[in-house]
Design an enzyme around this catalytic site. Structure first.
Site, mmCIF file in Angstrom:
data_model
loop_
_atom_site.group_PDB
_atom_site.id
_atom_site.type_symbol
_atom_site.label_atom_id
_atom_site.label_comp_id
_atom_site.label_asym_id
_atom_site.label_seq_id
_atom_site.Cartn_x
_atom_site.Cartn_y
_atom_site.Cartn_z
ATOM 1 N N ARG A 1 8.076 11.292 5.567
ATOM 2 C CA ARG A 1 8.100 10.939 4.134
ATOM 3 C C ARG A 1 8.380 12.156 3.273
ATOM 4 N NH1 ARG A 1 2.454 8.517 3.477
ATOM 5 N NH2 ARG A 1 3.030 8.019 1.337
ATOM 6 N N ARG B 1 14.300 6.589 -6.129
ATOM 7 C CA ARG B 1 14.123 7.670 -5.151
ATOM 8 C C ARG B 1 15.448 8.192 -4.621
ATOM 9 N NH1 ARG B 1 8.586 5.330 -3.217
ATOM 10 N NH2 ARG B 1 7.743 6.954 -1.914
ATOM 11 N N ARG C 1 -6.659 10.340 2.856
ATOM 12 C CA ARG C 1 -6.651 9.163 1.981
ATOM 13 C C ARG C 1 -7.066 7.927 2.774
ATOM 14 N NH1 ARG C 1 -1.424 7.614 -1.530
ATOM 15 N NH2 ARG C 1 -0.351 7.332 0.468
ATOM 16 N N ARG D 1 -3.538 3.987 5.598
ATOM 17 C CA ARG D 1 -2.191 3.405 5.577
ATOM 18 C C ARG D 1 -1.440 3.848 6.824
ATOM 19 N NH1 ARG D 1 0.641 4.349 -0.236
ATOM 20 N NH2 ARG D 1 2.383 4.826 1.154
ATOM 21 N N LYS E 1 0.803 9.742 -8.044
ATOM 22 C CA LYS E 1 1.603 8.802 -8.841
ATOM 23 C C LYS E 1 0.862 7.486 -9.073
ATOM 24 C CE LYS E 1 5.288 8.595 -6.112
ATOM 25 N NZ LYS E 1 4.993 9.546 -5.036
#
Ligand code: AMP
Length: 210
Positions: free
Chosen positions: A165, A87, A121, A154, A16
């Site tokens: 998540r 969301r 990531r 992160r 995204k």
């Protein structure tokens, strides 16, 4: 051609952020990324506590907080791409009261791929550029190509938070796809393709919606 009002949806790790940045640049609209806004305001006290308390666990921040953030951003924008919002059903209902939407893009990615992407990531602690250790590594390990600052993981890309998540997404967000589909606003995009192929599909969907 009007400035488009776009929502980009998809599970965490679907791409995204990357694609929304490109939408903002190419269509000259505001990139409203709620995750980034929250990361910049982690320790702001609200009556529901600080965003940090929710984010570190991978849980959603309460609708009241999110709606206030987005209302302000949308009011200032002439066209926008919403990245990470809405969301929940409550967020959709609120959004309906403040603006109209031209198109909702859903980036579909398998669970296996997104867990692989999130665990590998790394993000720049300074400018926020993202890398993938295997598929899109920086030139020098641990250093941002753009600004030279340190790359970090992160906090919510830790395995336990990733699981939460993905669960939050499945429990609270997947149903929103049907809602936008029933309004004839949803375009599903194969998020497993290369970034350029994903972009080509996105550009086509937006152009035909405005
Ligand atoms: P993201 O960068 O989009 O993955 O968002 C990071 C975290 O910020 C999420 O795991 C949530 O804790 C919080 N967050 C971002 N956007 C929202 C939203 N629309 N509603 C609730 N929580 C959000």
């Amino acid at each position: 051609m009007r400035n488009p009002r776009v929502i980009v949806m998809g599970p965490p790790g679907a791409g995204k952020g990357t694609q929304s940045q490109r939408v903002a640049a190419e269509f000259d609209v505001e990139h409203i990324e709620t995750g980034a806004i929250l990361r910049a305001n982690k320790d702001v006290e609200t009556e529901y506590g600080t965003p940090r308390e929710y984010m570190e666990r991978g849980e959603y921040v309460p609708d009241q907080v999110m709606n206030a953030v987005v209302e302000e951003e949308v009011a200032d924008a002439n066209g926008f791409v919403l990245d990470g919002y809405p969301r929940t059903e409550g967020q959709v209902e609120f959004l309906d009261t403040i603006t109209e939407i031209d198109v909702v893009l859903y980036l579909a990615v398998s669970e296996e791929t997104l867990i692989q992407r999130l665990t590998s990531r790394r993000v720049c602690s300074q400018c926020g550029t993202t890398y993938h250790l295997e598929f899109d590594p920086p030139e020098r390990a641990g250093i941002c190509d753009v600004c030279g600052d340190e790359l970090v993981r992160r906090e919510d890309d830790a395995p336990e938070a990733i699981r939460t998540r993905v669960r939050e997404y499945e429990n609270k967000t997947v149903d929103l796809l049907d809602l936008y589909r029933s309004r004839d606003l949803l375009t599903e995009i194969d998020g497993e393709q290369s970034p350029n192929e994903v972009w080509a599909d996105i550009e086509r969907a937006i152009t035909s919606a405005i």
